[in-house]
Scaffold this motif. Structure first.
Motif, PDB file in Angstrom:
ATOM      1  N   THR A 190      14.324   6.647   4.349  1.00 30.12           N
ATOM      2  CA  THR A 190      13.025   6.295   4.956  1.00 30.12           C
ATOM      3  C   THR A 190      12.382   7.397   5.452  1.00 30.12           C
ATOM      4  O   THR A 190      11.594   7.460   6.448  1.00 30.12           O
ATOM      5  CB  THR A 190      13.223   5.118   5.807  1.00 30.12           C
ATOM      6  OG1 THR A 190      14.183   5.562   6.955  1.00 30.12           O
ATOM      7  CG2 THR A 190      13.800   3.859   5.398  1.00 30.12           C
TER       8      THR A 190
ATOM      9  N   VAL B 242      -3.617  -1.735   3.479  1.00 25.01           N
ATOM     10  CA  VAL B 242      -2.338  -0.966   3.385  1.00 25.01           C
ATOM     11  C   VAL B 242      -1.424  -2.221   2.492  1.00 25.01           C
ATOM     12  O   VAL B 242      -0.828  -1.672   1.569  1.00 25.01           O
ATOM     13  CB  VAL B 242      -1.635  -0.815   4.582  1.00 25.01           C
ATOM     14  CG1 VAL B 242      -0.116  -0.351   4.483  1.00 25.01           C
ATOM     15  CG2 VAL B 242      -2.241   0.169   5.377  1.00 25.01           C
ATOM     16  N   GLN B 243      -1.114  -3.272   2.756  1.00 26.09           N
ATOM     17  CA  GLN B 243      -0.589  -4.138   1.922  1.00 26.09           C
ATOM     18  C   GLN B 243      -1.124  -4.301   0.613  1.00 26.09           C
ATOM     19  O   GLN B 243      -0.229  -4.594  -0.357  1.00 26.09           O
ATOM     20  CB  GLN B 243      -0.576  -5.559   2.687  1.00 26.09           C
ATOM     21  CG  GLN B 243       0.136  -6.609   2.039  1.00 26.09           C
ATOM     22  CD  GLN B 243       1.465  -6.227   2.294  1.00 26.09           C
ATOM     23  OE1 GLN B 243       1.987  -5.639   3.109  1.00 26.09           O
ATOM     24  NE2 GLN B 243       2.464  -6.429   1.184  1.00 26.09           N
TER      25      GLN B 243
ATOM     26  N   LYS C  23       0.302  -1.368  -1.216  1.00 23.52           N
ATOM     27  CA  LYS C  23       1.742  -1.585  -1.437  1.00 23.52           C
ATOM     28  C   LYS C  23       2.038  -2.560  -2.375  1.00 23.52           C
ATOM     29  O   LYS C  23       3.072  -2.199  -3.201  1.00 23.52           O
ATOM     30  CB  LYS C  23       2.443  -2.115  -0.009  1.00 23.52           C
ATOM     31  CG  LYS C  23       2.595  -1.018   1.157  1.00 23.52           C
ATOM     32  CD  LYS C  23       3.214  -1.388   2.071  1.00 23.52           C
ATOM     33  CE  LYS C  23       3.566  -0.497   3.270  1.00 23.52           C
ATOM     34  NZ  LYS C  23       4.526  -0.894   4.373  1.00 23.52           N
ATOM     35  N   SER C  24       1.207  -3.382  -2.733  1.00 28.64           N
ATOM     36  CA  SER C  24       1.604  -4.814  -3.833  1.00 28.64           C
ATOM     37  C   SER C  24       1.289  -3.850  -4.976  1.00 28.64           C
ATOM     38  O   SER C  24       1.860  -4.636  -6.018  1.00 28.64           O
ATOM     39  CB  SER C  24       0.413  -5.526  -3.531  1.00 28.64           C
ATOM     40  OG  SER C  24      -0.917  -5.319  -3.996  1.00 28.64           O
TER      41      SER C  24
ATOM     42  N   SER D 273       4.543   1.888  -5.078  1.00 25.48           N
ATOM     43  CA  SER D 273       5.809   2.261  -4.144  1.00 25.48           C
ATOM     44  C   SER D 273       5.321   3.451  -3.259  1.00 25.48           C
ATOM     45  O   SER D 273       4.425   4.301  -3.585  1.00 25.48           O
ATOM     46  CB  SER D 273       6.984   2.313  -5.078  1.00 25.48           C
ATOM     47  OG  SER D 273       6.766   4.015  -5.852  1.00 25.48           O
ATOM     48  N   PRO D 274       6.074   3.607  -2.284  1.00 27.93           N
ATOM     49  CA  PRO D 274       5.790   4.663  -1.513  1.00 27.93           C
ATOM     50  C   PRO D 274       5.934   6.189  -2.036  1.00 27.93           C
ATOM     51  O   PRO D 274       5.380   7.260  -1.648  1.00 27.93           O
ATOM     52  CB  PRO D 274       6.712   4.677  -0.258  1.00 27.93           C
ATOM     53  CG  PRO D 274       7.083   2.958  -0.216  1.00 27.93           C
ATOM     54  CD  PRO D 274       6.935   2.817  -1.688  1.00 27.93           C
TER      55      PRO D 274
ATOM     56  N   LEU E 204      -2.017   5.218   4.959  1.00 26.16           N
ATOM     57  CA  LEU E 204      -0.856   5.264   3.971  1.00 26.16           C
ATOM     58  C   LEU E 204       0.238   6.020   4.321  1.00 26.16           C
ATOM     59  O   LEU E 204       1.397   5.738   4.263  1.00 26.16           O
ATOM     60  CB  LEU E 204      -1.274   5.631   2.518  1.00 26.16           C
ATOM     61  CG  LEU E 204      -2.415   4.474   1.890  1.00 26.16           C
ATOM     62  CD1 LEU E 204      -2.853   5.072   0.812  1.00 26.16           C
ATOM     63  CD2 LEU E 204      -1.827   3.187   2.062  1.00 26.16           C
TER      64      LEU E 204
ATOM     65  N   ALA F 277       2.321   4.397   6.670  1.00 32.24           N
ATOM     66  CA  ALA F 277       2.929   3.394   5.913  1.00 32.24           C
ATOM     67  C   ALA F 277       4.233   3.713   5.283  1.00 32.24           C
ATOM     68  O   ALA F 277       4.872   3.230   4.296  1.00 32.24           O
ATOM     69  CB  ALA F 277       1.918   2.541   5.273  1.00 32.24           C
TER      70      ALA F 277
ATOM     71  N   PHE G 198       4.001   6.520   2.701  1.00 32.28           N
ATOM     72  CA  PHE G 198       3.664   7.006   1.447  1.00 32.28           C
ATOM     73  C   PHE G 198       3.822   8.611   1.686  1.00 32.28           C
ATOM     74  O   PHE G 198       3.196   9.290   2.480  1.00 32.28           O
ATOM     75  CB  PHE G 198       2.108   6.529   0.784  1.00 32.28           C
ATOM     76  CG  PHE G 198       2.199   5.258   0.310  1.00 32.28           C
ATOM     77  CD1 PHE G 198       2.086   5.101  -1.053  1.00 32.28           C
ATOM     78  CD2 PHE G 198       2.158   4.174   1.179  1.00 32.28           C
ATOM     79  CE1 PHE G 198       1.977   3.742  -1.672  1.00 32.28           C
ATOM     80  CE2 PHE G 198       1.901   2.815   0.537  1.00 32.28           C
ATOM     81  CZ  PHE G 198       2.082   2.625  -0.842  1.00 32.28           C
TER      82      PHE G 198
END
Length: 233
Positions: free
Chosen positions: A16, A125-126, A129-130, A133-134, A155, A158, A160
């Motif tokens: 992460t 952001v969501q 994300k859908s 991928s990061p 992003l 979040a 990315f």
């Protein structure tokens, strides 16, 4: 007799992108006692490029184009095969405060510059994300470069890691640089309202005012500081 204590340092990097360090105290009996732990966050830097560099990112490095403009500008012109997730969406709220603001907006920015009355997209952001991928490589575009910068910051926070933006936005792109879809040229997609019929002077003034409006909207703290620096007469 007690054994001699030795100090060892360990460093690990998680998936992460958070670096964790801790200090351990070891004795000759093989026991380990952690005495300190600290987390350090590592953030990727946004890559700002010009139009030609952006074209290479798409063709050579496989970057996907993510258009963050509002629907009206996107419909006028957009890069072919791009994705569209607006950072701002139309504000249709009907509380008294919003109604007053919308009326003032429509009689000024909306009338002269064709800007829709919008608010931040809470699902931005969501929504990204859908679809990605990061680890995805994303080239963010908007008309003037401000919204793409703000979107890149969201992003990045979040998670990315591979984000690029076109400096000064699509308004700085020369005709023919990208294959586009729509009735207008990419650099002209931000022009609407009365500025489209009042000549070059109005167009330049409109662009300046649009950038000022977006700057105040996206970066209110910095705008307030600039106003405080202006001389009082």
């Amino acid at each position: 007799m007690a054994g001699i204590a030795t100090t060892c340092y360990y460093l690990t990097l998680s998936s992460t992108s958070t670096r964790k360090t801790w200090l351990e105290l070891k004795t000759n009996y093989g026991r380990a006692t952690p005495i300190r732990r600290r987390n350090l966050s590592i953030r990727a830097e946004v890559n700002f490029v010009n139009a030609e560099e952006a074209k290479k990112l798409i063709a050579v490095e496989g970057y996907a184009v993510l258009d963050v403009r509002d629907k009206s500008q996107f419909d006028r012109a957009h890069i072919k095969s791009c994705y569209h997730v607006p950072l701002f969406i139309e504000n249709t709220d009907n509380d008294p405060g919003t109604i007053v603001k919308r009326t003032l907006h429509n009689n000024f920015s909306g009338l002269f510059f064709g800007l829709p009355f919008t608010k931040l997209n809470p699902e931005f952001v969501q929504s990204v994300k859908s679809q990605f991928s990061p680890e995805s490589k994303l080239l963010l575009v908007c008309q003037e470069g401000l919204r793409s910068t703000a979107a890149a910051n969201k992003l990045e926070q979040a998670g990315f890691q591979n984000i690029a933006c076109i400096t000064s936005g699509l308004q700085a792109v020369k005709p023919g640089t990208f294959d586009s879809v729509g009735k207008a040229e990419l650099q002209d997609a931000g022009k609407a309202g009365l500025v489209t019929i009042q000549g070059k002077i109005s167009a330049v003034l409109g662009t300046v005012l649009i950038c000022a409006y977006l700057f105040i909207t996206l970066f209110p703290d910095q705008a307030e500081k600039l106003l405080q620096m202006s001389p009082v007469r």
